[in-house]
Design a protein around this motif. Structure first.
Motif, PDB file in Angstrom:
ATOM      1  N   ILE A  56       0.848  -1.203   0.000  1.00  0.00           N
ATOM      2  CA  ILE A  56       0.000   0.000   0.000  1.00  0.00           C
ATOM      3  C   ILE A  56       0.881   1.250   0.000  1.00  0.00           C
ATOM      4  CG2 ILE A  56      -1.663   1.339   1.357  1.00  0.00           C
ATOM      5  CD1 ILE A  56      -2.822  -1.409   2.292  1.00  0.00           C
ATOM      6  N   ARG A  57       1.903   1.255   0.848  1.00  0.00           N
ATOM      7  CA  ARG A  57       2.798   2.414   0.935  1.00  0.00           C
ATOM      8  C   ARG A  57       3.432   2.732  -0.411  1.00  0.00           C
ATOM      9  NH1 ARG A  57       7.812   2.413   1.434  1.00  0.00           N
ATOM     10  NH2 ARG A  57       8.061   0.330   2.289  1.00  0.00           N
ATOM     11  N   THR A  58       3.764   1.688  -1.187  1.00  0.00           N
ATOM     12  CA  THR A  58       4.411   1.898  -2.491  1.00  0.00           C
ATOM     13  C   THR A  58       3.411   1.946  -3.651  1.00  0.00           C
ATOM     14  OG1 THR A  58       4.804  -0.483  -2.753  1.00  0.00           O
ATOM     15  CG2 THR A  58       6.563   0.828  -1.726  1.00  0.00           C
ATOM     16  N   LYS A  59       2.137   1.913  -3.313  1.00  0.00           N
ATOM     17  CA  LYS A  59       1.047   1.962  -4.304  1.00  0.00           C
ATOM     18  C   LYS A  59       1.201   0.869  -5.360  1.00  0.00           C
ATOM     19  CE  LYS A  59       0.430   6.901  -3.657  1.00  0.00           C
ATOM     20  NZ  LYS A  59       0.396   8.212  -4.286  1.00  0.00           N
ATOM     21  N   TRP A  61      -0.510  -1.561  -6.764  1.00  0.00           N
ATOM     22  CA  TRP A  61      -1.921  -1.950  -6.869  1.00  0.00           C
ATOM     23  C   TRP A  61      -2.109  -3.415  -7.246  1.00  0.00           C
ATOM     24  CZ3 TRP A  61      -4.120   1.586  -4.296  1.00  0.00           C
ATOM     25  CH2 TRP A  61      -3.735   2.917  -4.408  1.00  0.00           C
ATOM     26  N   VAL A 112      -8.749  -0.166  -3.925  1.00  0.00           N
ATOM     27  CA  VAL A 112      -7.643  -0.591  -4.786  1.00  0.00           C
ATOM     28  C   VAL A 112      -8.069  -0.542  -6.238  1.00  0.00           C
ATOM     29  CG1 VAL A 112      -6.222  -2.588  -5.440  1.00  0.00           C
ATOM     30  CG2 VAL A 112      -6.489  -1.993  -3.036  1.00  0.00           C
ATOM     31  N   TYR A 115      -7.752   2.783  -7.527  1.00  0.00           N
ATOM     32  CA  TYR A 115      -6.414   3.354  -7.330  1.00  0.00           C
ATOM     33  C   TYR A 115      -6.443   4.508  -6.334  1.00  0.00           C
ATOM     34  CZ  TYR A 115      -5.665   0.649 -11.556  1.00  0.00           C
ATOM     35  OH  TYR A 115      -5.625  -0.368 -12.477  1.00  0.00           O
ATOM     36  N   ASP A 116      -7.240   4.319  -5.273  1.00  0.00           N
ATOM     37  CA  ASP A 116      -7.451   5.341  -4.251  1.00  0.00           C
ATOM     38  C   ASP A 116      -6.540   5.054  -3.052  1.00  0.00           C
ATOM     39  OD1 ASP A 116      -8.360   7.075  -2.286  1.00  0.00           O
ATOM     40  OD2 ASP A 116     -10.436   6.349  -2.321  1.00  0.00           O
ATOM     41  N   PHE A 117      -5.418   5.753  -3.000  1.00  0.00           N
ATOM     42  CA  PHE A 117      -4.444   5.510  -1.937  1.00  0.00           C
ATOM     43  C   PHE A 117      -5.032   5.792  -0.561  1.00  0.00           C
ATOM     44  CE2 PHE A 117      -1.119   7.103   0.923  1.00  0.00           C
ATOM     45  CZ  PHE A 117      -0.333   5.966   1.011  1.00  0.00           C
ATOM     46  N   ASN A 118      -5.705   6.942  -0.398  1.00  0.00           N
ATOM     47  CA  ASN A 118      -6.272   7.297   0.905  1.00  0.00           C
ATOM     48  C   ASN A 118      -7.350   6.307   1.335  1.00  0.00           C
ATOM     49  OD1 ASN A 118      -4.606   9.514   1.242  1.00  0.00           O
ATOM     50  ND2 ASN A 118      -6.043  10.900   0.223  1.00  0.00           N
ATOM     51  N   THR A 120      -7.652   3.195   0.349  1.00  0.00           N
ATOM     52  CA  THR A 120      -6.996   1.913   0.629  1.00  0.00           C
ATOM     53  C   THR A 120      -6.334   1.947   1.999  1.00  0.00           C
ATOM     54  OG1 THR A 120      -6.601   1.552  -1.735  1.00  0.00           O
ATOM     55  CG2 THR A 120      -5.288   0.252  -0.208  1.00  0.00           C
ATOM     56  N   SER A 121      -5.642   3.035   2.297  1.00  0.00           N
ATOM     57  CA  SER A 121      -4.955   3.165   3.588  1.00  0.00           C
ATOM     58  C   SER A 121      -5.946   3.164   4.749  1.00  0.00           C
ATOM     59  CB  SER A 121      -4.129   4.452   3.623  1.00  0.00           C
ATOM     60  OG  SER A 121      -3.126   4.411   2.638  1.00  0.00           O
TER      61      SER A 121
END
Length: 142
Positions: A56-59, A61, A112, A115-118, A120-121
């Motif tokens: 997740i940190r490195t995206k 996907w 995921v 592609y939503d990092f926030n 997903t986190s």
């Protein structure tokens, strides 16, 4: 005839459990052993969460999606199997937490896919927290 009925009634009353309190249900050693086996499988998934956090940190996907549907893919089944080893009151509690874990996992999968990092986190944090709550709610040998 009346004496016979009185004798039968007296026998029934004296043999019934009546208002006696029953001891609370507890787990046998065999049940705790079985619970431990299922809990160990879930703990193994939890132990791999740092790997998922790194993806997740490195995206990454693709690896996040593969991890959700691979190593975590049988988590729901494992939680349900574990729940059915528990006493009714513990089972209800565990199933409620398991539902939260499943919702968190689905939210993470959706984030995921977008592609939503926030998202997903956030879903990962809830998922990890709820999975810990589930494992901490399990009965242990005392």
């Amino acid at each position: 005839m009346g004496i016979c009925l009185v004798a039968i009634a007296t026998l029934l009353v004296s043999c019934s459990s009546g208002g006696q309190a029953t001891a609370p249900a507890t787990y046998s050693a065999a049940q705790l052993s079985q619970i431990s086996i299922y809990a160990g499988r879930i703990q193994s998934s939890k132990d791999r969460l740092p790997e998922l956090a790194d993806y997740i940190r490195t995206k990454n996907w693709v690896n996040i999606d593969n991890f959700i549907h691979g190593p975590l893919g049988t988590l729901r089944e494992g939680m349900n199997r574990l729940a059915y080893q528990l006493l009714p009151e513990d089972k209800a509690n565990l199933l409620a937490i398991a539902d939260k874990v499943s919702v968190d996992l689905e939210a993470m999968s959706s984030a995921v896919g977008a592609y939503d990092f926030n998202g997903t986190s956030t879903a990962y944090a809830k998922f990890a927290s709820d999975l810990s709550k589930l494992l901490n709610s399990l009965p242990t040998a005392e």
